[in-house]
Design a protein around this motif. Structure first.
Motif, PDB file in Angstrom:
ATOM      1  N   VAL A   1      89.620 159.265  39.375  1.00 18.50           N
ATOM      2  CA  VAL A   1      89.757 160.729  39.374  1.00 18.50           C
ATOM      3  C   VAL A   1      89.784 161.201  40.825  1.00 18.50           C
ATOM      4  O   VAL A   1      88.845 160.989  41.587  1.00 18.50           O
TER       5      VAL A   1
ATOM      6  N   LEU B   1      89.633 167.656  40.113  1.00 17.26           N
ATOM      7  CA  LEU B   1      89.686 168.447  38.870  1.00 17.26           C
ATOM      8  C   LEU B   1      89.692 169.910  39.294  1.00 17.26           C
ATOM      9  O   LEU B   1      88.902 170.305  40.156  1.00 17.26           O
TER      10      LEU B   1
ATOM     11  N   LEU C   1      93.863 167.725  36.050  1.00 15.96           N
ATOM     12  CA  LEU C   1      93.189 166.473  36.410  1.00 15.96           C
ATOM     13  C   LEU C   1      94.178 165.633  37.212  1.00 15.96           C
ATOM     14  O   LEU C   1      95.268 165.321  36.729  1.00 15.96           O
TER      15      LEU C   1
ATOM     16  N   VAL D   1      86.380 165.115  29.123  1.00 14.38           N
ATOM     17  CA  VAL D   1      87.100 165.290  30.398  1.00 14.38           C
ATOM     18  C   VAL D   1      86.549 166.512  31.131  1.00 14.38           C
ATOM     19  O   VAL D   1      86.245 166.461  32.327  1.00 14.38           O
TER      20      VAL D   1
END
Ligand code: FAD
Ligand code: FES
Length: 326
Positions: free
Chosen positions: A96, A99, A109, A165
């Protein structure tokens, strides 16, 4: 009742069961997501028997020729030998990167991947959580040397994956993803063809990918994007799209609201209805439809009746799993 054989073990199919149902009820480890033929992560092969054609819908010709099929769409009519369960081997790690909130329910994302990955903007990837839960999300960005994927994810009330998420994922977390899939992407070769892009909610993600790809590849025909939601909060990138429409002569943008409150600058009505009212004749146009499955079903029919050729109607239905146990 037909019998399934996998790794020298046999499983009896109960009446009306799919191959996926039978394998899951016998605790066979098989990846799955939508259970409706949309995400393709329950891919499996039957080396000896030709699978029912309904279970091969949407697969590549090369996969069909090798007797690959979707376990969630196959109700066997004869005994089947199975091999290569799921696409487990095709999952790899991504980190990741960031975000960001796009509207009260939707986040952007950004994932960074290391492996080689070929994708076309508008295709979707399957994301997998550590416990094996899989969901599909569409790619909004163009490929670049930074090796990033941009996804727009809407939080559904009690949605197992989307809540995870939104509420759990943080920068630096590692997720698994599967090779991009799907045929909702810009096709070069007809640069003058009118393109009509219709989407609801996060259906904007693949449409933005297709739009940017078309512009990058020098598409010269008119491109019109209709993005819809019930109210203003359900939309995002309104100013960004308006600004792009001001800059690009061949691009138009219409933000549509189906609720009662429709401020200036928005069109009243559902996105597909506004689009079909604007373009009652669709001969020669290419149509991209992304988002709510009901909207897609209705618009496919209406677009065809308005003159669009079936091969020019591309759709990505954001089907949601009908089984809350997964
Ligand atoms: C090809 C493809 C591409 C997709 N691309 C995207 C994408 O880019 N962005 C994105 O956000 N999603 C996308 N989806 C949907 C996504 O894969 C998940 O289904 C979604 O995030 C919900 O998963 P979940 O686990 O959170 O919800 P689940 O735990 O599976 O369940 C959701 C629950 O919400 C209910 N529900 C269904 N629809 C709604 C709704 N509209 N409002 C409220 N409740 C509802 C269902 O009945 C169900 O009970 C895509 C799906 C497919 C097949
Ligand atoms: S296609 Fe079978 S689980 Fe999604």
């Amino acid at each position: 009742m037909p019998k399934l054989t996998l790794n020298n073990k046999s499983y009896q199919c109960e009446s009306d069961e799919t191959v996926l149902d039978t394998l899951l009820s016998n605790n066979v480890d098989i990846a799955y997501g939508c259970r409706q033929g949309g995400c393709q992560c329950c891919l499996i092969r039957s080396p000896k028997q030709v699978p029912p054609s309904d279970a091969q819908k949407g697969l590549k010709e090369t996969q069909q020729a090798q007797n690959y099929f979707l376990a969630c769409m196959c109700k066997p009519t004869e005994d089947m030998d199975l091999a290569e369960v799921g696409a487990e081997g095709l999952f790899f790690d991504a980190t990741v990167d960031s975000l960001k909130s796009l509207n009260p329910d939707t986040i952007e994302l950004i994932l960074e991947y290391k492996d080689e990955l070929t994708f076309k903007p508008g295709q979707f990837i399957n994301l997998k959580r550590e416990d094996g839960l899989v969901r599909s999300y569409s790619i909004a960005n163009l490929p670049s040397p930074e090796k990033k994927l941009e996804l727009h994810i809407r939080k559904l009330p009690n949605g197992a994956f989307s809540e995870w998420v939104h509420d759990y994922l943080e920068e630096g977390h590692v997720v698994s993803l599967q090779e991009p899939n799907g045929d909702c992407f810009y096709i070069s070769g007809k640069p003058e063809q009118p393109l009509i892009l219709i989407g609801t909610g996060t259906g904007l993600a693949p449409l933005a990918g297709i739009l940017h790809d078309a512009l990058m590849q020098g598409h010269s025909g008119p491109i019109h994007l209709f993005h819809g939601s019930r109210d203003v909060d359900g939309l995002y990138w309104v100013d960004k799209m308006k600004e792009l429409a001001n800059r690009k002569e061949n691009f138009s943008y219409t933000a549509c609201l189906s609720g009662d409150n429709v401020p200036d600058g928005y069109s009243a009505g559902r996105a597909h209805q506004v689009a079909l009212d604007t373009y009652p004749k669709l001969d020669g146009s290419r149509i991209f439809l992304c988002g709510h499955p009901e909207m897609i079903k209705e618009t496919q029919k209406k677009a065809y009746l308005a003159g669009a050729s079936l091969k020019d109607i591309h759709a990505d239905a954001f089907t949601v799993s009908s089984d809350k146990t997964n």
